[in-house]
Design a protein around this motif. Structure first.
Motif, PDB file in Angstrom:
ATOM      1  N   LYS A  99      88.395  43.405 -32.010  1.00 46.38           N
ATOM      2  CA  LYS A  99      88.703  41.994 -31.806  1.00 46.38           C
ATOM      3  C   LYS A  99      87.796  41.074 -32.598  1.00 46.38           C
ATOM      4  O   LYS A  99      88.241  40.110 -33.197  1.00 46.38           O
ATOM      5  N   VAL A 100      86.508  41.334 -32.557  1.00 48.00           N
ATOM      6  CA  VAL A 100      85.593  40.381 -33.184  1.00 48.00           C
ATOM      7  C   VAL A 100      84.676  40.987 -34.225  1.00 48.00           C
ATOM      8  O   VAL A 100      84.165  40.289 -35.091  1.00 48.00           O
ATOM      9  N   GLY A 101      84.457  42.302 -34.157  1.00 50.06           N
ATOM     10  CA  GLY A 101      83.379  42.902 -34.936  1.00 50.06           C
ATOM     11  C   GLY A 101      83.552  42.846 -36.426  1.00 50.06           C
ATOM     12  O   GLY A 101      82.591  43.001 -37.164  1.00 50.06           O
ATOM     13  N   LEU A 102      84.777  42.631 -36.888  1.00 52.68           N
ATOM     14  CA  LEU A 102      84.988  42.789 -38.308  1.00 52.68           C
ATOM     15  C   LEU A 102      84.596  41.559 -39.090  1.00 52.68           C
ATOM     16  O   LEU A 102      84.296  41.621 -40.259  1.00 52.68           O
ATOM     17  N   LEU A 103      84.582  40.445 -38.417  1.00 51.97           N
ATOM     18  CA  LEU A 103      84.319  39.218 -39.149  1.00 51.97           C
ATOM     19  C   LEU A 103      82.999  38.583 -38.733  1.00 51.97           C
ATOM     20  O   LEU A 103      82.351  37.915 -39.503  1.00 51.97           O
ATOM     21  N   ASP A 143      97.473  39.768 -36.452  1.00 55.03           N
ATOM     22  CA  ASP A 143      98.842  40.062 -35.989  1.00 55.03           C
ATOM     23  C   ASP A 143      98.836  40.962 -34.763  1.00 55.03           C
ATOM     24  O   ASP A 143      99.592  41.921 -34.681  1.00 55.03           O
ATOM     25  N   MET A 144      97.969  40.681 -33.791  1.00 51.87           N
ATOM     26  CA  MET A 144      97.876  41.580 -32.655  1.00 51.87           C
ATOM     27  C   MET A 144      99.086  41.476 -31.728  1.00 51.87           C
ATOM     28  O   MET A 144      99.403  42.398 -31.002  1.00 51.87           O
ATOM     29  N   VAL A 145      99.739  40.326 -31.707  1.00 54.98           N
ATOM     30  CA  VAL A 145     100.946  40.201 -30.888  1.00 54.98           C
ATOM     31  C   VAL A 145     102.135  39.956 -31.801  1.00 54.98           C
ATOM     32  O   VAL A 145     101.991  39.377 -32.868  1.00 54.98           O
ATOM     33  N   PRO A 146     103.311  40.436 -31.399  1.00 58.66           N
ATOM     34  CA  PRO A 146     104.479  40.240 -32.244  1.00 58.66           C
ATOM     35  C   PRO A 146     104.720  38.747 -32.509  1.00 58.66           C
ATOM     36  O   PRO A 146     104.615  37.932 -31.591  1.00 58.66           O
ATOM     37  N   PRO A 147     104.992  38.406 -33.755  1.00 55.29           N
ATOM     38  CA  PRO A 147     105.144  36.997 -34.088  1.00 55.29           C
ATOM     39  C   PRO A 147     106.470  36.423 -33.592  1.00 55.29           C
ATOM     40  O   PRO A 147     107.501  37.072 -33.698  1.00 55.29           O
ATOM     41  N   LYS A 148     106.399  35.242 -33.056  1.00 55.57           N
ATOM     42  CA  LYS A 148     107.638  34.547 -32.702  1.00 55.57           C
ATOM     43  C   LYS A 148     107.837  33.396 -33.667  1.00 55.57           C
ATOM     44  O   LYS A 148     108.877  33.208 -34.245  1.00 55.57           O
ATOM     45  N   ASP A 149     106.784  32.631 -33.828  1.00 53.82           N
ATOM     46  CA  ASP A 149     106.829  31.475 -34.682  1.00 53.82           C
ATOM     47  C   ASP A 149     105.650  31.577 -35.635  1.00 53.82           C
ATOM     48  O   ASP A 149     104.558  31.948 -35.205  1.00 53.82           O
ATOM     49  N   GLU A 187      94.492  33.013 -35.215  1.00 57.60           N
ATOM     50  CA  GLU A 187      94.284  34.146 -34.317  1.00 57.60           C
ATOM     51  C   GLU A 187      92.814  34.521 -34.126  1.00 57.60           C
ATOM     52  O   GLU A 187      92.349  34.742 -33.012  1.00 57.60           O
ATOM     53  N   GLN A 188      92.076  34.581 -35.217  1.00 61.64           N
ATOM     54  CA  GLN A 188      90.678  35.027 -35.105  1.00 61.64           C
ATOM     55  C   GLN A 188      89.841  34.058 -34.281  1.00 61.64           C
ATOM     56  O   GLN A 188      88.916  34.474 -33.575  1.00 61.64           O
ATOM     57  N   TYR A 189      90.168  32.779 -34.328  1.00 68.44           N
ATOM     58  CA  TYR A 189      89.392  31.809 -33.530  1.00 68.44           C
ATOM     59  C   TYR A 189      89.783  31.884 -32.064  1.00 68.44           C
ATOM     60  O   TYR A 189      88.948  31.727 -31.187  1.00 68.44           O
ATOM     61  N   VAL A 190      91.071  32.144 -31.841  1.00 68.38           N
ATOM     62  CA  VAL A 190      91.529  32.290 -30.457  1.00 68.38           C
ATOM     63  C   VAL A 190      90.862  33.510 -29.824  1.00 68.38           C
ATOM     64  O   VAL A 190      90.397  33.461 -28.688  1.00 68.38           O
ATOM     65  N   ALA A 191      90.782  34.609 -30.615  1.00 75.31           N
ATOM     66  CA  ALA A 191      90.181  35.837 -30.090  1.00 75.31           C
ATOM     67  C   ALA A 191      88.724  35.626 -29.693  1.00 75.31           C
ATOM     68  O   ALA A 191      88.222  36.240 -28.770  1.00 75.31           O
TER      69      ALA A 191
END
Lengths: 200, 231
Positions: A99-103, A143-149, A187-191
């Motif tokens: 979730k967070v370690g890569l960045l 892209d951890m959750v399927p994209p809707k929009d 996404e990365q900021y939300v995580a």
């Protein structure tokens, strides 16, 4: 009591909230390790005693043999408990690495719950993931959750300033400001809990 | 088991299925579903992943062109959405595999059948995973235990087999959809491909369109040959 401490250790983990770490319980952990060594010493001395009595350790079936067996089994049980404790924590650490370690660095409140080697493991595993992704030249952690929009609405929870430039624009991400961003960017900021997604 | 194919004949459905299932997106979707639903790691779809990556790149260029030329933004956004979906599918596929590797790394590493199913990158990843967690377990637990109890794979030196290795649960239940007619299957997983034993009546055959919920193990081979897919 045989195995009681190890049981407490595992129980402590199992009682914790799923996916959350508590502070590594060093004291209890060391107690279990100590108990392992006590079992081992008892085991050794029983075996020595049998040898001194001239008995074949492999085949003799006297009280000492079963005593030794109990110590052996207690030791194994303790080992399994210790490994379960550490291994299950490792699973949470791996999840965090995704979730967070890569960045980024981990938030302080999580980091202080790690033991030193856990911190090292977190770094090592993040590196392994990173190297896999660079070989593939594809980020698999977005892209951890399927994209809707393709765009989502977010609210900034912590002051991020205007230093961040996203792929298509830069804006002032002041605290509580709301933005309409590309999902892959946000996404990365939300995580990390710096933004929240507004739904509905 | 499940009822027949309803009003359509099996042949019609066959035609329709082959037509629909030949696009790469469909193939990727199926690979992704199978991978997600099966408890063990499946062979890596190397050629398919390569094609998907190329197509995604092509799409990206198209979307960029659209953005530059100031073309109709609605069309561009539709392309973008399609692109996002394809990318999600690919990433999720790779991700599910990595997560299985993380979970069963020791098991995968020691079994050649599983090891051969990995891509080169996944193999390297597995190796690093094992090294990292090995080092970590060694530091925290194993080095502090008495000599004979220090193995990461065995409970103690007298264990004859590796009894500390997490293995996938192959007897878990899966939902399987039939793509092509299968061989007779036995519920207990025994195979009877050479000599068909007509005296046993606990077998069944799936025809296209059938949907069954059963243990994974008896389906293993049918899944590999593409006769069924998981949902």
């Amino acid at each position: 009591m045989h195995g009681r401490k190890a049981y407490e250790l595992v129980k402590e983990f199992a009682d914790g909230e799923k996916g959350h770490l508590k502070i590594f319980n060093n004291e209890l952990f060391e107690r279990v390790i100590e108990e392992c060594n006590e079992h081992h010493n008892a085991l050794q001395s029983l075996i020595r005693k049998m040898q001194e009595e001239g008995l074949e350790v492999q085949t003799a079936r006297n009280a000492d043999h079963y005593g030794a067996l109990i110590h052996h089994l207690s030791l194994i049980r303790n080992k399994r408990c210790l490994m379960a404790y550490v291994y299950n924590r490792a699973e949470i650490i791996r999840e965090l690495a995704w979730k967070v370690g890569l960045l980024h660095e981990l938030p302080g409140e999580i980091q202080e719950k790690f033991s030193d080697s856990e911190e090292q493991y977190f770094k090592d595993h993040s590196k392994s993931l990173k190297s896999y992704m660079s070989q593939l030249s594809l980020d698999v952690n977005v892209d951890m959750v399927p994209p809707k929009d393709p765009y989502i609405k977010v609210r900034v929870l912590e002051d991020l300033g205007s230093g961040i430039i996203l792929s298509d624009k830069s804006a002032n991400f002041a605290r509580h400001s709301m933005h309409f961003l590309k999902r892959t960017d946000a996404e990365q900021y939300v995580a990390r809990g710096l933004m929240e997604e507004l739904t509905g | 088991m499940a009822s027949g194919a309803g009003e359509w004949s099996a042949e019609q459905i066959d035609d329709y299925e082959t037509l629909i299932s030949t696009t790469d997106v469909e193939l990727l979707k199926r690979a992704w579903r199978n991978e997600k639903a099966s408890p063990e790691i499946l062979p890596f779809e190397e050629a398919l992943v390569k094609r998907a990556k190329e197509q995604i790149q092509l799409m990206e260029e198209t979307v960029d062109d659209f953005a530059e030329s100031g073309h109709d933004p609605l069309i561009a956004s539709l392309y973008q959405m399609d692109l996002d979906r394809a990318q999600f599918l690919l990433r999720s596929y790779l991700r599910v595999r990595l997560q299985k590797i993380e979970k069963f790394m020791f098991h995968i590493w020691k079994m050649d059948t599983y090891r051969n199913r990995l891509s080169i990158e996944e193999e390297k990843f597995t190796e690093r995973c094992i090294r990292d967690i090995g080092k970590y377990l060694e530091e925290t637990v194993l080095s502090k235990l008495p000599d004979n109890y220090q193995s990461v794979l065995k409970q103690s030196i007298i264990s004859e087999e590796d009894d500390m290795v997490p293995e996938p649960q192959l007897d878990t239940f899966v939902v399987a959809k039939c793509e092509r007619a299968t061989r007779p299957l036995y519920l207990d997983g025994s195979r009877q491909s050479a000599s068909f034993d007509s005296s046993r009546d606990d077998h069944f055959q799936m025809v296209p369109g059938d949907l069954c919920i059963l243990r994974y193990r008896p389906f293993q081979e049918e899944l590999m040959s593409g006769n069924i897919s998981l949902v």
